[in-house]
Motif scaffolding. Structure first.
Motif, PDB file in Angstrom:
ATOM      1  N   UNK A 107       8.419  10.288  -5.433  1.00  0.00           N
ATOM      2  CA  UNK A 107       7.880   9.328  -6.660  1.00  0.00           C
ATOM      3  C   UNK A 107       6.798   9.903  -7.286  1.00  0.00           C
ATOM      4  N   UNK A 108       6.314   9.626  -8.580  1.00  0.00           N
ATOM      5  CA  UNK A 108       5.284  10.092  -9.440  1.00  0.00           C
ATOM      6  C   UNK A 108       4.519   8.670  -9.981  1.00  0.00           C
ATOM      7  N   UNK A 109       2.988   8.886  -9.677  1.00  0.00           N
ATOM      8  CA  UNK A 109       2.285   7.923 -10.721  1.00  0.00           C
ATOM      9  C   UNK A 109       0.988   8.610 -10.688  1.00  0.00           C
ATOM     10  N   UNK A 110       0.479   8.209 -11.786  1.00  0.00           N
ATOM     11  CA  UNK A 110      -1.024   8.654 -12.058  1.00  0.00           C
ATOM     12  C   UNK A 110      -2.043   7.620 -11.612  1.00  0.00           C
ATOM     13  N   UNK A 111      -1.766   6.494 -11.124  1.00  0.00           N
ATOM     14  CA  UNK A 111      -2.491   5.340 -10.685  1.00  0.00           C
ATOM     15  C   UNK A 111      -2.909   5.613  -9.398  1.00  0.00           C
ATOM     16  N   UNK A 112      -4.234   5.891  -9.014  1.00  0.00           N
ATOM     17  CA  UNK A 112      -4.561   5.841  -7.609  1.00  0.00           C
ATOM     18  C   UNK A 112      -4.120   4.768  -6.668  1.00  0.00           C
ATOM     19  N   UNK A 113      -4.049   3.424  -7.188  1.00  0.00           N
ATOM     20  CA  UNK A 113      -3.610   2.568  -6.062  1.00  0.00           C
ATOM     21  C   UNK A 113      -2.055   2.405  -6.157  1.00  0.00           C
ATOM     22  N   UNK A 114      -1.239   2.867  -7.285  1.00  0.00           N
ATOM     23  CA  UNK A 114       0.108   3.075  -6.952  1.00  0.00           C
ATOM     24  C   UNK A 114       0.565   3.944  -6.206  1.00  0.00           C
ATOM     25  N   UNK A 115      -0.395   5.227  -6.355  1.00  0.00           N
ATOM     26  CA  UNK A 115      -0.170   6.466  -5.503  1.00  0.00           C
ATOM     27  C   UNK A 115      -0.205   5.910  -3.812  1.00  0.00           C
ATOM     28  N   UNK A 116      -1.231   5.367  -3.520  1.00  0.00           N
ATOM     29  CA  UNK A 116      -1.404   4.674  -2.434  1.00  0.00           C
ATOM     30  C   UNK A 116      -0.252   3.822  -1.785  1.00  0.00           C
ATOM     31  N   UNK A 117      -0.079   2.672  -2.448  1.00  0.00           N
ATOM     32  CA  UNK A 117       1.212   1.906  -2.243  1.00  0.00           C
ATOM     33  C   UNK A 117       2.352   2.584  -2.059  1.00  0.00           C
ATOM     34  N   UNK A 118       2.895   3.389  -2.959  1.00  0.00           N
ATOM     35  CA  UNK A 118       4.106   4.123  -2.584  1.00  0.00           C
ATOM     36  C   UNK A 118       4.189   4.698  -1.321  1.00  0.00           C
ATOM     37  N   UNK A 119       3.057   5.437  -0.818  1.00  0.00           N
ATOM     38  CA  UNK A 119       2.989   6.099   0.442  1.00  0.00           C
ATOM     39  C   UNK A 119       3.296   5.108   1.495  1.00  0.00           C
ATOM     40  N   UNK A 120       2.760   3.941   1.287  1.00  0.00           N
ATOM     41  CA  UNK A 120       2.886   2.797   2.328  1.00  0.00           C
ATOM     42  C   UNK A 120       4.274   2.314   2.612  1.00  0.00           C
ATOM     43  N   UNK A 121       5.255   2.912   1.859  1.00  0.00           N
ATOM     44  CA  UNK A 121       6.667   2.585   2.049  1.00  0.00           C
ATOM     45  C   UNK A 121       7.245   3.244   3.386  1.00  0.00           C
ATOM     46  N   UNK A 122       6.392   4.261   4.077  1.00  0.00           N
ATOM     47  CA  UNK A 122       6.980   4.608   5.378  1.00  0.00           C
ATOM     48  C   UNK A 122       6.853   3.539   6.540  1.00  0.00           C
ATOM     49  N   UNK A 123       6.117   2.425   6.078  1.00  0.00           N
ATOM     50  CA  UNK A 123       5.775   1.455   6.975  1.00  0.00           C
ATOM     51  C   UNK A 123       6.820   0.316   7.010  1.00  0.00           C
TER      52      UNK A 123
END
Length: 278
Positions: A230-246
């Motif tokens: 996934x791609x984003x330039x918004x730090x909050x969304x960047x962090x949120x996307x990575x939390x999909x692993x949980x």
């Protein structure tokens, strides 16, 4: 090395790749370093770029500034269509722009069958691989017929086929053909460029899990065995996307998302795409 919180897949040559990465498609060069720094700070260790994106130097600058050991990172870049006749030189240009000695995964970006050059380019990639300059080599946007032609001629089997893949364009036949050839399936535009996040089924699942729709779709990719970038330039969304692993989806939720496939391609058709990327 893959962070413990990010699942990984083993490619057909034994190399491990983080299953969730960060893509930089259409991020301008001047914004790439900041976006990649945000991704690395969030915990991503897999960064996907391409010569055609014109932002490899920004990726390299972020990597150099991060202080993260090179062996802890997985960097992918890709060969421009117009460079299929000079793949070795193009690879060296990418390596210099990234500022790295070794690229983890190098891909032929599109087959461009009208050029008739992807077999020649693959031989150059095999040389790059045998020289230890790339840890793995693969392709992107290759359809079943292209895979058949390539694997008949290849001495080194491709490790990855990176394709457009998201809930409304699941490309099951192509994904199955890719896996039959022993290749990993990597999804670009894994969120359908944001369009798949507005689906009622995805929104309902997200509410049940107190998750974002993007996390639901990314969790679907992970559970399906796809690599997703996934791609984003918004730090909050960047962090949120990575939390999909949980996030763990139920079999019923997986099936709900599987049923969204509408065969709706957003990008170019690899059967006819013929742009140079310059």
């Amino acid at each position: 090395m893959i962070p413990e919180h990010v699942p990984g897949l083993t490619l057909n040559n034994g190399v491990r790749i983080p299953q969730l990465g960060f893509g930089v498609f259409q991020i301008p060069e001047e914004g790439t370093r900041e976006a990649v720094e945000s991704a690395l700070e969030a915990g991503y260790r897999h960064i996907d770029t391409a010569a055609a994106y014109r932002n490899e130097a920004g990726v390299g600058a972020a990597v150099a500034a991060s202080g993260i050991p090179r062996e802890a990172l997985f960097i992918t870049t890709k060969l421009r269509n117009g460079d299929q006749g000079r793949a070795r030189a193009a690879f060296e240009e990418s390596r210099a722009a990234l500022g790295v000695e070794q690229i983890d995964l190098y891909l032929i970006h599109w087959p461009v069958p009208s050029q008739g050059l992807f077999l020649r380019a693959w031989k150059d990639l095999e040389g790059i691989y045998s020289d230890g300059l790339a840890r793995a080599i693969g392709v992107s946007n290759f359809l079943p017929a292209h895979l058949e032609e390539l694997t008949r001629d290849a001495d080194v089997p491709p490790a990855v086929n990176q394709i457009e893949l998201h809930p409304t364009f699941a490309q099951r036949a192509l994904a199955d053909a890719t896996r039959r050839h022993g290749m990993a399936v990597e999804a670009y535009s894994p969120l359908g460029q944001g369009e798949d996040l507005d689906n009622d089924a995805v929104i309902g699942i997200a509410r049940r899990h107190a998750a974002t729709p993007a996390q639901v779709v990314l969790a679907w990719h992970l559970a399906s065995g796809n690599i997703a970038i996934p791609k984003s330039v918004t730090p909050e969304r960047i962090r949120e996307n990575l939390e999909a692993v949980n996030l763990a989806l139920t079999p019923q939720e997986m099936e709900q998302i599987n049923e969204l496939d509408a065969g709706r391609r957003l990008g170019a058709d690899p059967a006819t795409a013929a742009f140079s990327q310059y």
